[in-house]
Enzyme design. Structure first.
Site, PDB file in Angstrom:
ATOM      1  N   LYS A 192     -71.075  20.189 -71.812  1.00  0.00           N
ATOM      2  CA  LYS A 192     -69.673  20.626 -71.865  1.00  0.00           C
ATOM      3  C   LYS A 192     -69.022  19.946 -73.059  1.00  0.00           C
ATOM      4  O   LYS A 192     -68.648  18.773 -72.997  1.00  0.00           O
ATOM      5  CB  LYS A 192     -68.913  20.261 -70.594  1.00  0.00           C
ATOM      6  CG  LYS A 192     -67.596  21.038 -70.518  1.00  0.00           C
ATOM      7  CD  LYS A 192     -66.451  20.275 -69.936  1.00  0.00           C
ATOM      8  CE  LYS A 192     -65.825  19.291 -70.851  1.00  0.00           C
ATOM      9  NZ  LYS A 192     -65.187  19.819 -72.072  1.00  0.00           N
ATOM     10  N   GLU A 265     -70.100   6.078 -72.811  1.00  0.00           N
ATOM     11  CA  GLU A 265     -69.800   5.492 -74.125  1.00  0.00           C
ATOM     12  C   GLU A 265     -68.322   5.696 -74.352  1.00  0.00           C
ATOM     13  O   GLU A 265     -67.874   6.819 -74.545  1.00  0.00           O
ATOM     14  CB  GLU A 265     -70.626   6.195 -75.214  1.00  0.00           C
ATOM     15  CG  GLU A 265     -72.125   6.065 -75.025  1.00  0.00           C
ATOM     16  CD  GLU A 265     -72.631   4.676 -75.329  1.00  0.00           C
ATOM     17  OE1 GLU A 265     -71.890   3.896 -75.957  1.00  0.00           O
ATOM     18  OE2 GLU A 265     -73.753   4.350 -74.924  1.00  0.00           O
ATOM     19  N   CYS A 299     -65.159   5.923 -82.658  1.00  0.00           N
ATOM     20  CA  CYS A 299     -65.116   4.924 -81.578  1.00  0.00           C
ATOM     21  C   CYS A 299     -65.457   3.529 -82.073  1.00  0.00           C
ATOM     22  O   CYS A 299     -64.979   2.538 -81.538  1.00  0.00           O
ATOM     23  CB  CYS A 299     -66.065   5.341 -80.459  1.00  0.00           C
ATOM     24  SG  CYS A 299     -67.744   5.627 -81.027  1.00  0.00           S
ATOM     25  N   GLU A 397     -56.135   1.067 -77.987  1.00  0.00           N
ATOM     26  CA  GLU A 397     -56.844   1.808 -79.031  1.00  0.00           C
ATOM     27  C   GLU A 397     -55.910   2.850 -79.643  1.00  0.00           C
ATOM     28  O   GLU A 397     -55.286   3.631 -78.916  1.00  0.00           O
ATOM     29  CB  GLU A 397     -58.057   2.506 -78.396  1.00  0.00           C
ATOM     30  CG  GLU A 397     -58.943   3.242 -79.373  1.00  0.00           C
ATOM     31  CD  GLU A 397     -60.052   4.036 -78.659  1.00  0.00           C
ATOM     32  OE1 GLU A 397     -59.783   4.610 -77.597  1.00  0.00           O
ATOM     33  OE2 GLU A 397     -61.174   4.068 -79.182  1.00  0.00           O
TER      34      GLU A 397
HETATM   35  P1  NAD Z   1     -61.502  12.274 -73.311  1.00  0.00           P
HETATM   36  O1  NAD Z   1     -62.020  11.311 -72.325  1.00  0.00           O
HETATM   37  O2  NAD Z   1     -60.142  12.815 -73.123  1.00  0.00           O
HETATM   38  O3  NAD Z   1     -62.455  13.556 -73.442  1.00  0.00           O
HETATM   39  C1  NAD Z   1     -63.833  13.440 -73.644  1.00  0.00           C
HETATM   40  C2  NAD Z   1     -64.540  14.573 -72.926  1.00  0.00           C
HETATM   41  O4  NAD Z   1     -64.296  14.441 -71.536  1.00  0.00           O
HETATM   42  C3  NAD Z   1     -64.048  15.959 -73.320  1.00  0.00           C
HETATM   43  O5  NAD Z   1     -65.143  16.852 -73.345  1.00  0.00           O
HETATM   44  C4  NAD Z   1     -63.113  16.334 -72.194  1.00  0.00           C
HETATM   45  O6  NAD Z   1     -62.995  17.711 -71.992  1.00  0.00           O
HETATM   46  C5  NAD Z   1     -63.822  15.672 -71.015  1.00  0.00           C
HETATM   47  N1  NAD Z   1     -62.959  15.404 -69.872  1.00  0.00           N
HETATM   48  C6  NAD Z   1     -61.614  15.194 -69.836  1.00  0.00           C
HETATM   49  N2  NAD Z   1     -61.208  14.988 -68.568  1.00  0.00           N
HETATM   50  C7  NAD Z   1     -62.306  15.047 -67.782  1.00  0.00           C
HETATM   51  C8  NAD Z   1     -62.529  14.907 -66.390  1.00  0.00           C
HETATM   52  N3  NAD Z   1     -61.536  14.648 -65.532  1.00  0.00           N
HETATM   53  N4  NAD Z   1     -63.795  15.027 -65.928  1.00  0.00           N
HETATM   54  C9  NAD Z   1     -64.818  15.267 -66.778  1.00  0.00           C
HETATM   55  N5  NAD Z   1     -64.655  15.422 -68.116  1.00  0.00           N
HETATM   56  C10 NAD Z   1     -63.420  15.312 -68.611  1.00  0.00           C
HETATM   57  O7  NAD Z   1     -61.665  11.545 -74.694  1.00  0.00           O
HETATM   58  P2  NAD Z   1     -61.035  11.954 -76.090  1.00  0.00           P
HETATM   59  O8  NAD Z   1     -59.679  11.388 -76.166  1.00  0.00           O
HETATM   60  O9  NAD Z   1     -61.193  13.386 -76.335  1.00  0.00           O
HETATM   61  O10 NAD Z   1     -62.027  11.165 -77.070  1.00  0.00           O
HETATM   62  C11 NAD Z   1     -61.652  10.022 -77.700  1.00  0.00           C
HETATM   63  C12 NAD Z   1     -62.140   8.816 -76.935  1.00  0.00           C
HETATM   64  O11 NAD Z   1     -63.546   8.815 -76.900  1.00  0.00           O
HETATM   65  C13 NAD Z   1     -61.742   7.523 -77.622  1.00  0.00           C
HETATM   66  O12 NAD Z   1     -61.338   6.593 -76.656  1.00  0.00           O
HETATM   67  C14 NAD Z   1     -63.033   7.067 -78.273  1.00  0.00           C
HETATM   68  O13 NAD Z   1     -63.100   5.683 -78.491  1.00  0.00           O
HETATM   69  C15 NAD Z   1     -64.050   7.557 -77.294  1.00  0.00           C
HETATM   70  N6  NAD Z   1     -65.361   7.721 -77.934  1.00  0.00           N
HETATM   71  C16 NAD Z   1     -66.344   6.839 -77.636  1.00  0.00           C
HETATM   72  C17 NAD Z   1     -67.581   6.939 -78.268  1.00  0.00           C
HETATM   73  C18 NAD Z   1     -68.688   5.951 -77.986  1.00  0.00           C
HETATM   74  O14 NAD Z   1     -69.814   6.201 -78.384  1.00  0.00           O
HETATM   75  N7  NAD Z   1     -68.414   4.838 -77.337  1.00  0.00           N
HETATM   76  C19 NAD Z   1     -67.796   7.964 -79.186  1.00  0.00           C
HETATM   77  C20 NAD Z   1     -66.768   8.850 -79.451  1.00  0.00           C
HETATM   78  C21 NAD Z   1     -65.539   8.725 -78.815  1.00  0.00           C
END
Ligand code: NAD
Length: 528
Positions: A192, A265, A299, A397
């Site tokens: 997804k 992650e 990230c 962040e």
């Molecule tokens: P997010 O958590 O809002 O979304 C990430 C994914 O989760 C998306 O596909 C979203 O549709 C899905 N999602 C949202 N709500 C959900 C739920 N209730 N159940 C299941 N899935 C759900 O994150 P974002 O804001 O889009 O991404 C940025 C964040 O991701 C930042 O905090 C960044 O640091 C982190 N990030 C971490 C890494 C790593 O490797 N540690 C890599 C990239 C991004």
């Protein structure tokens, strides 16, 4: 497929996608006919890039059914065949890079070299796991309960079905690079991707099929995470999640209820330490990449910088001057050092953090303003000084092109300040190689880069990568990055004498024979 399907590369803003390409990619999504469509928009001008179906829980169940049906046959194939698919994929990703980069840039607004970094990461991951899967997965002899008498072997079986939930910031690599080891280990995958970036994920998946992956083995569902997350977790044996810490906690609870394994992650507030014995010119260039790659929406990018007093007044002005001179641009040219932010939400969050800090007394050393002349979601790379605890960005962040610089007395204070956070994803130290490597082990983060921003540790694919503390659970890359998608099984064959009492031997006698045997084993070093 040719790049003519997109706007010409090299000079202009990419997208919208050619309708034929958009249609072909959208058709890869598992959705019942007639589902409402949802558009993804180009951050640089708001244009519609294309439309994908808005999937439902029923579509997720159908995707799981199809992937599960394909998985058994895939797992039964010789590992060498599965690896050959990934080596072909490596070549295809590099060959088709112009088109992949155009789609990635169209959906994210990132500069071209940031898009290239994730494309290179996909190729490196495919090569690494194709070349090492046999070593990681082969049955391994383990020390048996009793020497000679117990022959013990550890096996690794595929979990079955792996769910992958990926974010928008590195939509290419985070959609497929965690799936590659899962597939090599014999699993099926249901992905997804984030709603902002479905086409980048889909073009990566399409190439997997072209490389020879069975069509049903890898399923994609598109739509909101809040709607599709729960049914996805309900029907898989393992979840690989990349995203925010807040969402990570939600999916962790759901996985816990099902008693399935997961990796998360998550976010970071990553520190950089610049010490007096650093090569300051290199540290300035390193800091540019560390803070502003992918417009800071990385990230593992740096948002806090601790600079030793002895070099603060040389390093910080040089860094700020270099930041002011950064080349910002939309479009597919290679010379832009930074592109747009991805969405209005991201833009608003970055601006709110900077405005809040400035209102509370932070000093702007570089940047600090939106750049509507370049695009609606452009924000300048920004360096702040004098950031204090009451400012939101001090601990939260930002996930944008903003860094706070702070003067520290010495290396000990730098390490202490670096560790003063709920997060523990990545860190960067600039010092002599030896001292930097020694200090690195005192920092509580999953990766530490010495004299590099983030790429040295991330791209060391043989070594684990992931977060400590609120930055995550589990690891990607290395042995852990593939074995987590397997069930370990121990098969122990007992020969000759049993481990329990022998028939006819009094139990007290058995205990004294065992006691003597255990003492002997302890004195026999090669038996450990
Ligand atoms: P997010 O958590 O809002 O979304 C990430 C994914 O989760 C998306 O596909 C979203 O549709 C899905 N999602 C949202 N709500 C959900 C739920 N209730 N159940 C299941 N899935 C759900 O994150 P974002 O804001 O889009 O991404 C940025 C964040 O991701 C930042 O905090 C960044 O640091 C982190 N990030 C971490 C890494 C790593 O490797 N540690 C890599 C990239 C991004």
């Amino acid at each position: 497929m040719s790049t003519a399907e997109l706007a010409p590369t090299g000079t202009t803003t990419p997208g919208p996608l050619d309708p034929a390409l958009a249609g072909r990619l959208a058709a890869l999504v598992t959705a019942a006919p007639g589902r409402p469509r949802q558009a993804s928009h180009a951050p640089v001008d708001g244009a519609v890039i294309g439309e994908v179906p808005t999937c439902t829980a029923e579509d997720v169940a159908e995707a799981q059914r199809r992937a599960r049906a394909a998985q058994a046959e895939w797992a039964a194939r010789p590992l060498a065949e599965r690896c050959a698919v990934m080596l072909r994929y490596h070549d295809l990703v590099l060959e088709r890079q112009e088109q992949i980069l155009d789609v990635t840039q169209a959906e994210t607004g990132k500069n071209r070299v940031s898009a290239f970094e994730e494309l290179a990461d996909v190729a490196m991951t495919a090569r690494y796991y194709a070349n090492t899967a046999a070593k990681h997965l082969r049955p391994t002899r383990r020390q048996g309960a009793l020497p000679v008498l117990t022959r013990t072997v550890e096996h690794h079986h595929p979990k079955g079905l792996v769910g992958v939930i990926s974010p928008w910031n590195y939509p290419l690599t985070l959609a497929v690079s965690d799936a590659i080891p899962a597939l090599l280990a014999g699993n099926g995958v249901v992905l997804k991707p984030d709603a902002q970036t479905p086409f980048t994920a889909l073009i990566a998946v399409e190439l997997l099929f072209e490389a020879g992956l069975p069509r049903d083995l890898f399923q994609v569902v598109t739509g909101a995470g809040k709607v599709l997350g729960a049914p996805l977790i309900e029907g898989v044996e393992y979840l690989m999640f990349t995203g925010s810490t807040a969402t990570g906690r939600i999916v962790a609870e759901q996985c816990a209820r099902r008693l399935i394994g997961f990796s998360a992650e998550l976010g970071g507030k990553n520190p950089m330490v610049v010490l007096a014995d650093a090569d300051l010119d290199k540290a300035v260039e390193g800091a540019i990449r560390a803070c502003f790659s992918n417009s800071g929406q990385l990230c593992i990018s740096i948002e806090r910088m601790y600079v030793e007093d002895a070099v603060y007044d040389r390093f910080v002005p040089a860094f700020a001057e270099r930041v002011q001179a950064m080349r910002l641009a939309a479009g597919t040219t290679w010379d832009a050092e930074m592109g747009s932010l991805v969405s209005q939400d991201q833009f608003d969050a970055v601006r709110a953090h900077v405005d809040d800090a400035v209102a509370k007394g932070a000093r702007v050393l570089a940047g600090g303003k939106p750049r509507p002349d370049l695009g609606p979601l452009f924000y300048e790379p920004t360096v702040l000084e004098g950031v204090t605890e009451e400012m939101d960005l001090c601990r939260d962040e930002t996930f944008g092109p903003v860094v706070a610089v702070t003067r520290v007395r010495d290396a000990d204070e730098a390490v202490e300040r670096a560790n003063d956070t709920e997060y523990g994803l990545n860190a960067s130290i600039w010092s002599s190689p030896r001292r930097g490597a020694e200090l690195a082990t005192r920092i509580r983060s999953g990766t530490v880069n010495v004299n590099e921003a983030y790429a040295a540790a991330w791209a060391s694919h043989d070594a684990p990568m992931g977060g400590m503390k609120d930055s995550g659970v589990g690891r990607r890359h290395g042995a852990e990055g593939i074995l987590k998608y397997t069930e370990s099984q121990t098969v122990a064959v007992q020969r000759g004498l049993p481990i329990g009492p022998m028939p006819g031997l009094p139990l007290e006698k058995y205990a004294s024979v065992m006691t003597a045997g255990l003492k002997l084993l302890k004195r026999t070093p090669f038996l450990k």
